[in-house]
Design a protein around this motif. Structure first.
Motif, PDB file in Angstrom:
ATOM      1  N   CYS A  19      77.777 113.001 -30.479  1.00  0.00           N
ATOM      2  CA  CYS A  19      77.568 111.758 -29.757  1.00  0.00           C
ATOM      3  C   CYS A  19      78.489 111.736 -28.557  1.00  0.00           C
ATOM      4  O   CYS A  19      79.647 112.147 -28.638  1.00  0.00           O
ATOM      5  CB  CYS A  19      77.847 110.575 -30.685  1.00  0.00           C
ATOM      6  N   ASN A  20      77.988 111.303 -27.388  1.00  0.00           N
ATOM      7  CA  ASN A  20      78.876 111.202 -26.255  1.00  0.00           C
ATOM      8  C   ASN A  20      79.596 109.865 -26.287  1.00  0.00           C
ATOM      9  O   ASN A  20      79.483 109.093 -27.208  1.00  0.00           O
ATOM     10  CB  ASN A  20      78.120 111.435 -24.932  1.00  0.00           C
ATOM     11  N   ASN A  21      80.343 109.561 -25.267  1.00  0.00           N
ATOM     12  CA  ASN A  21      81.162 108.357 -25.260  1.00  0.00           C
ATOM     13  C   ASN A  21      80.521 107.182 -24.557  1.00  0.00           C
ATOM     14  O   ASN A  21      81.160 106.169 -24.323  1.00  0.00           O
ATOM     15  CB  ASN A  21      82.512 108.655 -24.605  1.00  0.00           C
ATOM     16  N   ALA A  94      67.086 109.652 -33.138  1.00  0.00           N
ATOM     17  CA  ALA A  94      68.499 109.556 -32.798  1.00  0.00           C
ATOM     18  C   ALA A  94      68.694 108.973 -31.402  1.00  0.00           C
ATOM     19  O   ALA A  94      69.558 108.114 -31.190  1.00  0.00           O
ATOM     20  CB  ALA A  94      69.153 110.937 -32.888  1.00  0.00           C
ATOM     21  N   GLU A  95      67.887 109.411 -30.432  1.00  0.00           N
ATOM     22  CA  GLU A  95      68.044 108.903 -29.062  1.00  0.00           C
ATOM     23  C   GLU A  95      67.629 107.436 -28.957  1.00  0.00           C
ATOM     24  O   GLU A  95      68.386 106.605 -28.443  1.00  0.00           O
ATOM     25  CB  GLU A  95      67.226 109.736 -28.081  1.00  0.00           C
ATOM     26  N   LEU A  96      66.437 107.121 -29.423  1.00  0.00           N
ATOM     27  CA  LEU A  96      65.942 105.754 -29.252  1.00  0.00           C
ATOM     28  C   LEU A  96      66.613 104.776 -30.218  1.00  0.00           C
ATOM     29  O   LEU A  96      66.780 103.597 -29.899  1.00  0.00           O
ATOM     30  CB  LEU A  96      64.429 105.723 -29.436  1.00  0.00           C
ATOM     31  N   GLY A  97      67.012 105.265 -31.398  1.00  0.00           N
ATOM     32  CA  GLY A  97      67.698 104.399 -32.349  1.00  0.00           C
ATOM     33  C   GLY A  97      69.067 103.971 -31.867  1.00  0.00           C
ATOM     34  O   GLY A  97      69.499 102.845 -32.132  1.00  0.00           O
ATOM     35  N   THR A  98      69.757 104.854 -31.146  1.00  0.00           N
ATOM     36  CA  THR A  98      71.060 104.480 -30.584  1.00  0.00           C
ATOM     37  C   THR A  98      70.906 103.734 -29.268  1.00  0.00           C
ATOM     38  O   THR A  98      71.800 102.992 -28.863  1.00  0.00           O
ATOM     39  CB  THR A  98      71.933 105.726 -30.370  1.00  0.00           C
ATOM     40  N   ALA A 402      69.380 104.148 -18.093  1.00  0.00           N
ATOM     41  CA  ALA A 402      69.816 103.314 -19.214  1.00  0.00           C
ATOM     42  C   ALA A 402      70.807 104.068 -20.091  1.00  0.00           C
ATOM     43  O   ALA A 402      70.795 105.302 -20.177  1.00  0.00           O
ATOM     44  CB  ALA A 402      68.611 102.893 -20.043  1.00  0.00           C
ATOM     45  N   SER A 403      71.682 103.318 -20.742  1.00  0.00           N
ATOM     46  CA  SER A 403      72.660 103.926 -21.641  1.00  0.00           C
ATOM     47  C   SER A 403      71.970 104.563 -22.831  1.00  0.00           C
ATOM     48  O   SER A 403      71.182 103.919 -23.527  1.00  0.00           O
ATOM     49  CB  SER A 403      73.636 102.855 -22.136  1.00  0.00           C
ATOM     50  N   ARG A 404      72.239 105.836 -23.029  1.00  0.00           N
ATOM     51  CA  ARG A 404      71.723 106.566 -24.185  1.00  0.00           C
ATOM     52  C   ARG A 404      72.901 107.234 -24.871  1.00  0.00           C
ATOM     53  O   ARG A 404      73.287 108.353 -24.500  1.00  0.00           O
ATOM     54  CB  ARG A 404      70.683 107.600 -23.762  1.00  0.00           C
ATOM     55  N   PRO A 405      73.515 106.588 -25.875  1.00  0.00           N
ATOM     56  CA  PRO A 405      74.680 107.167 -26.548  1.00  0.00           C
ATOM     57  C   PRO A 405      74.412 108.557 -27.110  1.00  0.00           C
ATOM     58  O   PRO A 405      75.318 109.371 -27.200  1.00  0.00           O
ATOM     59  CB  PRO A 405      74.971 106.160 -27.664  1.00  0.00           C
ATOM     60  N   PHE A 406      73.178 108.830 -27.513  1.00  0.00           N
ATOM     61  CA  PHE A 406      72.750 110.181 -27.875  1.00  0.00           C
ATOM     62  C   PHE A 406      71.553 110.514 -27.008  1.00  0.00           C
ATOM     63  O   PHE A 406      70.572 109.761 -26.987  1.00  0.00           O
ATOM     64  CB  PHE A 406      72.358 110.252 -29.355  1.00  0.00           C
ATOM     65  N   LYS A 407      71.621 111.609 -26.278  1.00  0.00           N
ATOM     66  CA  LYS A 407      70.516 111.967 -25.387  1.00  0.00           C
ATOM     67  C   LYS A 407      70.107 113.417 -25.597  1.00  0.00           C
ATOM     68  O   LYS A 407      70.947 114.322 -25.588  1.00  0.00           O
ATOM     69  CB  LYS A 407      70.892 111.742 -23.924  1.00  0.00           C
TER      70      LYS A 407
END
Length: 484
Positions: A19-21, A94-98, A402-407
């Motif tokens: 996961c990124n920051n 993982a991407e859309l859920g975060t 848009a912010s994507r905590p996991f991309k």
């Protein structure tokens, strides 16, 4: 409602499980809310096992792949299918859920990409397919027990058993998601352990040449594909519980990563043992056959242990699936798609109306056969996944910043390429559907197409109260950026 901008200029692409920051700034970080606390939230380990049970629950139900296609194609299927289906679906989740950490899950994904009408259709077909899927587990539960208790094979005792099982497990859902999560951990360990023992016992009897048996001309492709697909889908179901997860932007990707490994091993290892240690009789490979293999390899004690594990597995899968289905309805109500009373929580924090409605659907559908249930829910699930893939690509185009905590790496082109193999698979599964399943499933889809305008009319006439939860982010368009 107060809004907070999150405008990252660049986003690092990261592998699964990391996961990124980047921060997804939720409205409950700004506005005081009872949901801001982590008390009662799911942590990593329970989340891993809830995903395990949403998708799998162990090898119970995979036996039909051997009957349909023989050992080689069954084993290859459970190695190849995860690559072309499970991994892409888990990555998208993982991407859309975060990106949208709330209980409406895939409903808000499609709503944000394609509008609320199609978001409602996604919610309808996915909830319906989930309830149909959940009707399987009392059936599987009794199929494993009927060899030891023949009275459960049919008639009044079976009806009473189905109702009793459904009521007990529904009550467990009512008591709270945290309890469900830790129960899933316990049941998962108890369900997997006898197969480890069976594997150790089978070592002297293994014959690798049995794994290579195949006859392409005698393959029942409809049964083979439907069974593989059913056993390896529903990774996105956990998205309807993300609002109940502690620190979802970090926890969800890691949980999906570990769950993929756990699910693949829980299928492949028992199949390897069962097909390698016992002479092949394809006609016997159907629901409950692992308990017969256990008796051949270890005796009656191992058979009863496997049957007990099957019972525990089906319990775990039932409660996990019902949690997902019921929280989805709660999430849709919080988004104003369903009447407000669907958002009502019990004193345990669980969606009371969603649980009751989901349990009623299970009871109504439990009379269907295993193969009919699998085929019907697969068709509806495929329809929902097509909308999901479109939404995933559309959100990359519509909200690139848009912010994507996991991309997932690769940009828009990468998103399209990732969706191509599972989309082709969806089309193949749909093409193999029988006319009966197709007619029933399309009729169910048509109900959703009409239901949404009817609900909007009810809302306009104020016959029922609809409202959007103030705890949720308000989504707007602004130069390709989501505003929260």
């Amino acid at each position: 409602m107060q809004k907070v901008r999150d405008l990252p200029q660049r986003e690092a692409t990261i592998p699964m499980g990391e996961c990124n920051n980047a921060e997804y700034i939720e409205i409950n970080e700004v506005v005081s809310s009872s949901r801001a606390t982590n008390d009662g939230k799911l942590s990593l380990l329970p989340l891993v096992f809830l995903i395990f049970y949403e998708v799998s629950g162990g090898p119970f139900g995979v036996e039909d792949t051997v009957q349909a296609a023989g050992p080689l194609l069954a084993l290859v299927g459970f190695l190849v299918f995860p690559i072309i289906w499970s991994v892409p679906e888990a990555l998208i989740t993982a991407e859309l859920g975060t990106m949208f950490p709330e209980n409406s899950g895939y409903v808000v994904w499609v709503s944000s990409a394609l509008g609320p009408y199609w978001g409602f259709q996604q919610g309808w077909v996915k909830w319906l397919s989930g309830v149909i899927d959940n009707a399987l587990y009392p059936v599987l539960f009794l199929d494993y027990l009927k060899s030891g208790v023949p009275a459960l094979g049919g008639g009044l005792p079976r009806v009473i058993a189905v109702i009793g099982i459904t009521l007990v497990l529904t009550y467990m859902n009512y008591r709270g998601l945290t309890i469900v999560g830790w129960v899933a951990v316990l049941l998962g360990i108890l369900s997997i352990l006898p197969f480890v023992v069976m594997g150790l016992i089978s070592i002297p009897k293994l014959s690798p040449t049995r794994w290579l048996v195949t006859d392409v001309h005698s393959v029942d492709w409809n049964l083979y594909l439907n069974t593989l697909f059913w056993n390896l889908n529903y990774w996105d179901s956990i998205s309807t519980l993300v609002g109940e997860v502690r620190n979802p932007k970090k926890t969800l990707p890691k949980a999906l990563f570990y769950a993929v490994i756990l699910v693949v091993l829980s299928y492949f290892f028992p199949l390897l043992v069962g097909t390698g240690a016992v002479p092949l009789e394809r006609d016997l490979w159907t629901d409950g056959y692992f308990s017969d293999i256990a008796k051949i390899l270890g005796g009656v004690w191992l058979r009863w242990w496997i049957q007990g594990a099957a019972a525990l597995s089906n319990m775990g899968t039932f409660v996990a699936e019902m949690s997902s289905d019921s929280f989805q309805l709660l999430g849709m109500a919080e988004r104003g798609m369903l009447p407000e009373f669907f958002a009502k929580r019990s004193r345990h924090g669980t969606p009371l109306v969603g649980i009751l409605l989901s349990a009623s659907g299970v009871l109504l559908l439990s009379w269907m056969s295993f193969q009919e249930i699998v085929a019907a829910e697969n068709f509806l699930y495929c329809f929902g996944m097509i909308l999901e893939f479109i939404a995933f690509v559309r959100l990359r185009i519509k909200f690139p910043n848009a912010s994507r905590p996991f991309k997932i790496p690769g940009g828009i082109i990468g998103a399209i390429l990732l969706c191509m193999p599972p989309t082709i698979l969806v089309c193949v599964v749909l093409a193999f559907s029988t006319v009966k399943v197709m007619i029933i499933s399309l009729a169910a889809v048509a109900i959703g197409l009409v239901m949404q305008p009817c609900l909007k009319h009810i809302e306009k006439k104020k016959w029922l109260k609809f409202s959007i939860s103030p705890d949720l982010p308000d989504i707007h368009r602004d130069n390709g950026t989501l505003l929260h």
